[in-house]
Design an enzyme around this catalytic site. Structure first.
Site, PDB file in Angstrom:
ATOM      1  N   TRP A  70      53.592  50.601  40.307  1.00 24.53           N
ATOM      2  CA  TRP A  70      52.634  49.712  40.972  1.00 24.53           C
ATOM      3  C   TRP A  70      53.294  49.380  42.305  1.00 24.53           C
ATOM      4  O   TRP A  70      54.274  48.644  42.361  1.00 24.53           O
ATOM      5  CB  TRP A  70      52.419  48.450  40.136  1.00 24.53           C
ATOM      6  CG  TRP A  70      51.342  47.552  40.650  1.00 24.53           C
ATOM      7  CD1 TRP A  70      50.012  47.610  40.368  1.00 24.53           C
ATOM      8  CD2 TRP A  70      51.518  46.424  41.526  1.00 24.53           C
ATOM      9  NE1 TRP A  70      49.346  46.591  41.020  1.00 24.53           N
ATOM     10  CE2 TRP A  70      50.238  45.854  41.737  1.00 24.53           C
ATOM     11  CE3 TRP A  70      52.612  45.834  42.150  1.00 24.53           C
ATOM     12  CZ2 TRP A  70      50.025  44.725  42.523  1.00 24.53           C
ATOM     13  CZ3 TRP A  70      52.409  44.713  42.960  1.00 24.53           C
ATOM     14  CH2 TRP A  70      51.123  44.179  43.130  1.00 24.53           C
ATOM     15  N   GLU A 126      37.881  40.797  38.470  1.00 33.37           N
ATOM     16  CA  GLU A 126      38.952  41.729  38.092  1.00 33.37           C
ATOM     17  C   GLU A 126      38.449  43.119  37.762  1.00 33.37           C
ATOM     18  O   GLU A 126      39.014  44.106  38.199  1.00 33.37           O
ATOM     19  CB  GLU A 126      39.623  41.216  36.805  1.00 33.37           C
ATOM     20  CG  GLU A 126      40.854  40.450  36.966  1.00 33.37           C
ATOM     21  CD  GLU A 126      41.501  40.172  35.613  1.00 33.37           C
ATOM     22  OE1 GLU A 126      42.619  40.641  35.423  1.00 33.37           O
ATOM     23  OE2 GLU A 126      40.914  39.489  34.761  1.00 33.37           O
ATOM     24  N   GLU A 148      37.053  31.088  34.284  1.00 31.73           N
ATOM     25  CA  GLU A 148      37.607  32.254  33.585  1.00 31.73           C
ATOM     26  C   GLU A 148      36.620  33.429  33.639  1.00 31.73           C
ATOM     27  O   GLU A 148      37.001  34.574  33.872  1.00 31.73           O
ATOM     28  CB  GLU A 148      37.949  31.867  32.141  1.00 31.73           C
ATOM     29  CG  GLU A 148      38.362  33.010  31.237  1.00 31.73           C
ATOM     30  CD  GLU A 148      39.551  33.833  31.729  1.00 31.73           C
ATOM     31  OE1 GLU A 148      40.226  33.434  32.680  1.00 31.73           O
ATOM     32  OE2 GLU A 148      39.764  34.918  31.149  1.00 31.73           O
ATOM     33  N   ARG A 176      50.722  48.759  33.386  1.00 31.14           N
ATOM     34  CA  ARG A 176      51.645  48.001  34.232  1.00 31.14           C
ATOM     35  C   ARG A 176      51.643  48.494  35.670  1.00 31.14           C
ATOM     36  O   ARG A 176      52.251  47.882  36.557  1.00 31.14           O
ATOM     37  CB  ARG A 176      53.066  48.116  33.694  1.00 31.14           C
ATOM     38  CG  ARG A 176      53.223  47.626  32.290  1.00 31.14           C
ATOM     39  CD  ARG A 176      54.643  47.803  31.841  1.00 31.14           C
ATOM     40  NE  ARG A 176      55.524  46.884  32.539  1.00 31.14           N
ATOM     41  CZ  ARG A 176      55.781  45.657  32.139  1.00 31.14           C
ATOM     42  NH1 ARG A 176      55.237  45.207  31.043  1.00 31.14           N
ATOM     43  NH2 ARG A 176      56.579  44.874  32.826  1.00 31.14           N
ATOM     44  N   ASN A 235      62.068  48.695  37.899  1.00 26.45           N
ATOM     45  CA  ASN A 235      60.906  47.808  37.910  1.00 26.45           C
ATOM     46  C   ASN A 235      61.381  46.470  38.454  1.00 26.45           C
ATOM     47  O   ASN A 235      62.329  45.886  37.912  1.00 26.45           O
ATOM     48  CB  ASN A 235      60.370  47.646  36.474  1.00 26.45           C
ATOM     49  CG  ASN A 235      59.336  46.540  36.383  1.00 26.45           C
ATOM     50  OD1 ASN A 235      58.666  46.230  37.372  1.00 26.45           O
ATOM     51  ND2 ASN A 235      59.189  45.956  35.209  1.00 26.45           N
ATOM     52  N   GLY A 236      60.736  45.988  39.513  1.00 25.96           N
ATOM     53  CA  GLY A 236      61.134  44.707  40.113  1.00 25.96           C
ATOM     54  C   GLY A 236      61.132  44.835  41.629  1.00 25.96           C
ATOM     55  O   GLY A 236      60.573  45.793  42.173  1.00 25.96           O
ATOM     56  N   LYS A 247      49.142  44.547  34.350  1.00 27.15           N
ATOM     57  CA  LYS A 247      49.080  43.582  33.254  1.00 27.15           C
ATOM     58  C   LYS A 247      50.129  42.493  33.383  1.00 27.15           C
ATOM     59  O   LYS A 247      49.868  41.323  33.170  1.00 27.15           O
ATOM     60  CB  LYS A 247      49.269  44.348  31.944  1.00 27.15           C
ATOM     61  CG  LYS A 247      49.225  43.482  30.705  1.00 27.15           C
ATOM     62  CD  LYS A 247      47.803  43.065  30.420  1.00 27.15           C
ATOM     63  CE  LYS A 247      47.700  42.166  29.212  1.00 27.15           C
ATOM     64  NZ  LYS A 247      46.399  41.461  29.233  1.00 27.15           N
ATOM     65  N   LYS A 253      37.252  37.110  35.333  1.00 28.31           N
ATOM     66  CA  LYS A 253      37.069  38.349  34.566  1.00 28.31           C
ATOM     67  C   LYS A 253      36.161  39.303  35.331  1.00 28.31           C
ATOM     68  O   LYS A 253      36.427  40.487  35.446  1.00 28.31           O
ATOM     69  CB  LYS A 253      36.459  37.986  33.211  1.00 28.31           C
ATOM     70  CG  LYS A 253      36.918  38.772  32.062  1.00 28.31           C
ATOM     71  CD  LYS A 253      38.169  38.214  31.384  1.00 28.31           C
ATOM     72  CE  LYS A 253      39.367  38.158  32.301  1.00 28.31           C
ATOM     73  NZ  LYS A 253      40.481  37.440  31.801  1.00 28.31           N
ATOM     74  N   CYS A 286      55.069  47.856  37.271  1.00 28.29           N
ATOM     75  CA  CYS A 286      55.668  49.157  36.975  1.00 28.29           C
ATOM     76  C   CYS A 286      56.129  49.179  35.514  1.00 28.29           C
ATOM     77  O   CYS A 286      56.451  48.155  34.943  1.00 28.29           O
ATOM     78  CB  CYS A 286      56.913  49.503  37.808  1.00 28.29           C
ATOM     79  SG  CYS A 286      56.655  49.365  39.564  1.00 28.29           S
ATOM     80  N   HIS A 314      27.412  19.916  47.505  1.00 28.59           N
ATOM     81  CA  HIS A 314      28.379  19.534  48.536  1.00 28.59           C
ATOM     82  C   HIS A 314      28.795  20.730  49.376  1.00 28.59           C
ATOM     83  O   HIS A 314      29.834  20.700  50.023  1.00 28.59           O
ATOM     84  CB  HIS A 314      29.588  18.860  47.881  1.00 28.59           C
ATOM     85  CG  HIS A 314      29.224  17.607  47.156  1.00 28.59           C
ATOM     86  ND1 HIS A 314      28.969  16.417  47.806  1.00 28.59           N
ATOM     87  CD2 HIS A 314      28.992  17.393  45.846  1.00 28.59           C
ATOM     88  CE1 HIS A 314      28.625  15.505  46.914  1.00 28.59           C
ATOM     89  NE2 HIS A 314      28.620  16.073  45.707  1.00 28.59           N
TER      90      HIS A 314
END
Ligand code: AGP
Length: 612
Positions: free
Chosen positions: A74, A494, A487, A27, A100-101, A607, A491, A2, A510
């Site tokens: 969010w 996402e 990585e 955010r 926010n939290g 983010k 990416k 948020c 394996h």
């Protein structure tokens, strides 16, 4: 997660608030809202969906109030819906709050408030805050600093994390903010003050900022800010001047922030190197100034982080062990913090975080500090929470990273960790000067070589066009190439929503090779001359089973074996991730574009992950 914005001054607040929210949308972006004080009354306008939807709310253009708070959400508690959007008001519409939290004890507080006659209309944890403030406000009617006291008492009851802004109808020229474990900055203007979850969102208005610490409260008018600690004792704060350029927070002609940030990497890596590395000189970390005695005291190094930042740690682990001869463990912060790691005063814990606000990383840092370890933070954001907790801090100086998918922060983190490794090795005298000089010369060539790697864009785009409808894509590599595979796979997931896995090439037989079938896409990364033959054989095994292959390499290989080969400049194998990731960032980007997705704001992601 948020984003919150606030304004108090002489101008119309609403356009400033909405502009700030648009910049904070990375955010969270499932609902948005603003509250302003209009002729003595609090106006509260909000809806689900993107910030731009606010423009559709009837009457929003008529707001004239010069004080206001705003929020882009969010969702954590309660689905994205108008009633769950912020700002939230108390039952008597006296207070408006954005948050926010996460309030962990909200159920308990809700029951307490219900027992005292309050009712709730949302499913959020936040709605208890304005009501709790109201509860204390009405109980302390005689107190001369009534509003501040009520907010302070309410904050003392909250367990969890919060950055809050509060408006009160009784005090139309005052705003109160508080923070604990969620970011909040105050921007100072002339006859006006701004609040934001981060600096870039209000950088076009001011470059002077106050940073709040955990537990701090601030009382703002248009021309003053007073600070208080968690016991409500007045405290003083220094204004910090931020050097970031406003254009660094704009798209600058690029279609998306992610693309801009990918192309910024020659510059951001150069900035990370900065004055730490100069020809024929020792690596300079005078700011942390570790002696041989201090470094020899460490018998273990932990690198702890989340997501991409954790991958940066993985990329550097082999170099740190090889050059400094100290065992290194790279750990996921959310795992580390709950498994009683064996650390003590002989451990160096390095915490890597672009935002410096990641809840798990901060909690892990606090844990290791409590166990006596030395803590070193690596962050991109000056004054972020992690930097205020750690014993030592070094900055990546990559410039603001806005796109949710991290690109330039990753290459800068590896660059900075490489410099740190070389510094340790020089202080410890643990390897020959030649070995160190070799890597140093290659580091100085990085900006040029990244630019060279970026030239592969057309080939990457073409391959992305061929495979963007795939359901699964695999990434393979050995050694540092495996860390790049991880990585690259993150990416892709996402921003393209394609299922993807990264495997150490040697692990293929394996188990995972059972997934390889005709037509599946496999991306191979081959940059280590000592491992290239083995990696080529592993790729042959998937080609035999019908895989389409894209290979990123700086080695001599038979190109005809593969569907596409991206050639990148060669470098020292220990720092090759900084170059080999470049075409793979572009690969994810163009797949996402082919699919018509929002590259900068992928679904369900934010983010800054300021909640567990
Ligand atoms: C990267 O593309 C991700 N969005 C994510 O994994 C990120 O790296 C992670 O959340 C850590 O963030 P931080 O560096 O700000 O701590």
């Amino acid at each position: 997660m948020c984003g919150i914005v606030g304004y108090i001054g002489t101008r119309k607040a609403s356009p400033i608030l909405i502009d700030g929210l648009l910049k904070l949308e990375y955010r969270g972006y499932d609902s948005a809202g603003i509250s302003t004080i209009e002729n003595g009354y609090i106006s509260n306008m909000k809806d689900k969906g993107r910030v731009k939807n606010l423009y559709e709310i009837p009457g929003i253009d008529d707001l004239t109030g010069t004080i206001g708070i705003a929020h882009t959400r969010w969702a954590t508690h309660g689905k994205p819906a108008k009633e769950n959007s912020h700002p939230h008001m108390d039952n008597s519409n006296l207070f408006s709050v954005v948050h926010n939290g996460i309030i962990e004890n909200y159920q308990e507080l809700k029951e307490f408030l219900i027992g005292n006659g309050y009712h709730f209309i949302s499913q959020t944890d936040t709605e208890i805050i304005p009501n709790l403030i109201h509860y204390y406000y009405t109980k302390n009617a005689q107190n001369e600093n009534r509003l501040l006291h009520a907010i302070h008492l309410a904050c003392k009851d909250l367990k969890g994390s919060y950055a809050i802004e509060v408006l009160c109808m009784d005090e139309p020229n005052t705003m109160i903010v508080a923070r604990k474990d969620s970011p909040l900055v105050i921007g100072v203007g002339e006859n006006e003050n701004y609040i934001s979850s981060d600096i870039p969102a209000i950088l076009s208005y001011t470059k002077s900022f106050y940073l709040l610490n955990d537990g701090d409260l601030a009382k703002l008018s248009k021309d003053s800010v007073s600070f208080y600690d968690m016991d409500l004792t007045p405290i003083k704060k220094e204004v910090k001047n931020i050097e970031w350029d406003v254009s660094a927070c704009e798209k600058d002609g690029y279609e998306d922030f992610m693309l801009k940030e990918i192309y910024e990497q020659p510059k951001s890596v150069r900035e990370t190197i900065g004055s730490r590395l100069k020809k024929n000189e020792k690596v300079n970390f005078d700011d942390i100034g570790f002696t041989k005695e201090t470094l020899s005291n460490f018998n273990m190094i932990y690198m702890v982080a989340c997501g991409t930042a954790m991958h940066a740690g993985l990329a550097v682990k082999p170099m740190l062990e090889k050059l400094c001869h100290i065992p290194v463990t790279v750990d996921i912060a959310s795992e580390f913090r709950y498994r009683e790691p064996l650390i003590d005063e002989h451990t160096l814990c390095i915490y890597i975080s672009q935002s410096g606000e990641t809840a798990d990383t901060i909690a892990a840092l606090k844990l290791s500090k409590a166990k006596g370890a030395t803590t070193l933070a690596i962050s991109n954001v000056i004054g972020s929470s992690i930097t205020r907790e750690a014993d030592y801090t070094i900055y990546t100086h990559a410039g603001p990273e806005i796109a949710v998918a991290s690109t330039k922060a990753y290459t800068s983190q590896i660059t900075l960790l490489t410099l740190l490794t070389l510094y340790f090795a020089e202080v410890l005298e643990s390897v020959s000067a030649d070995t160190i000089d070799n890597i140093k010369s290659e580091l100085l060539l990085l900006p040029e070589k990244i630019s060279e790697a970026l030239k592969n864009v057309e080939k990457v785009k073409n391959f992305a066009h061929k495979v963007y409808t795939e359901k699964d894509i695999f990434f393979l590599g050995r050694g540092t190439d495996y860390t790049v595979a991880m990585e690259a796979s993150l990416k892709l997931k996402e921003i393209s929503y394609i299922h993807s896995e990264a495997y150490a090439s040697g692990e293929l037989k394996h188990g995972p090779i059972a997934l390889i079938e005709n037509g599946i896409t496999v991306v191979g990364i081959l940059t280590d001359p000592n491992l290239v033959e083995k990696s080529v054989s592993n790729l042959q095994e998937v080609i035999t089973r019908g895989a389409k292959t894209l290979v990123v390499t700086n080695q001599e290989i038979n190109k005809e074996n593969y569907d596409e080969v991206i050639e990148i400049p060669s470098t020292h194998p220990l720092i090759s991730p900084i170059i080999s990731i470049i075409p793979l960032q572009l690969f994810s980007y163009y797949i996402s574009k082919e699919k018509g997705l929002d590259v900068d704001k992928p679904r369900n992601l934010a983010k800054s992950v300021t909640v567990e």
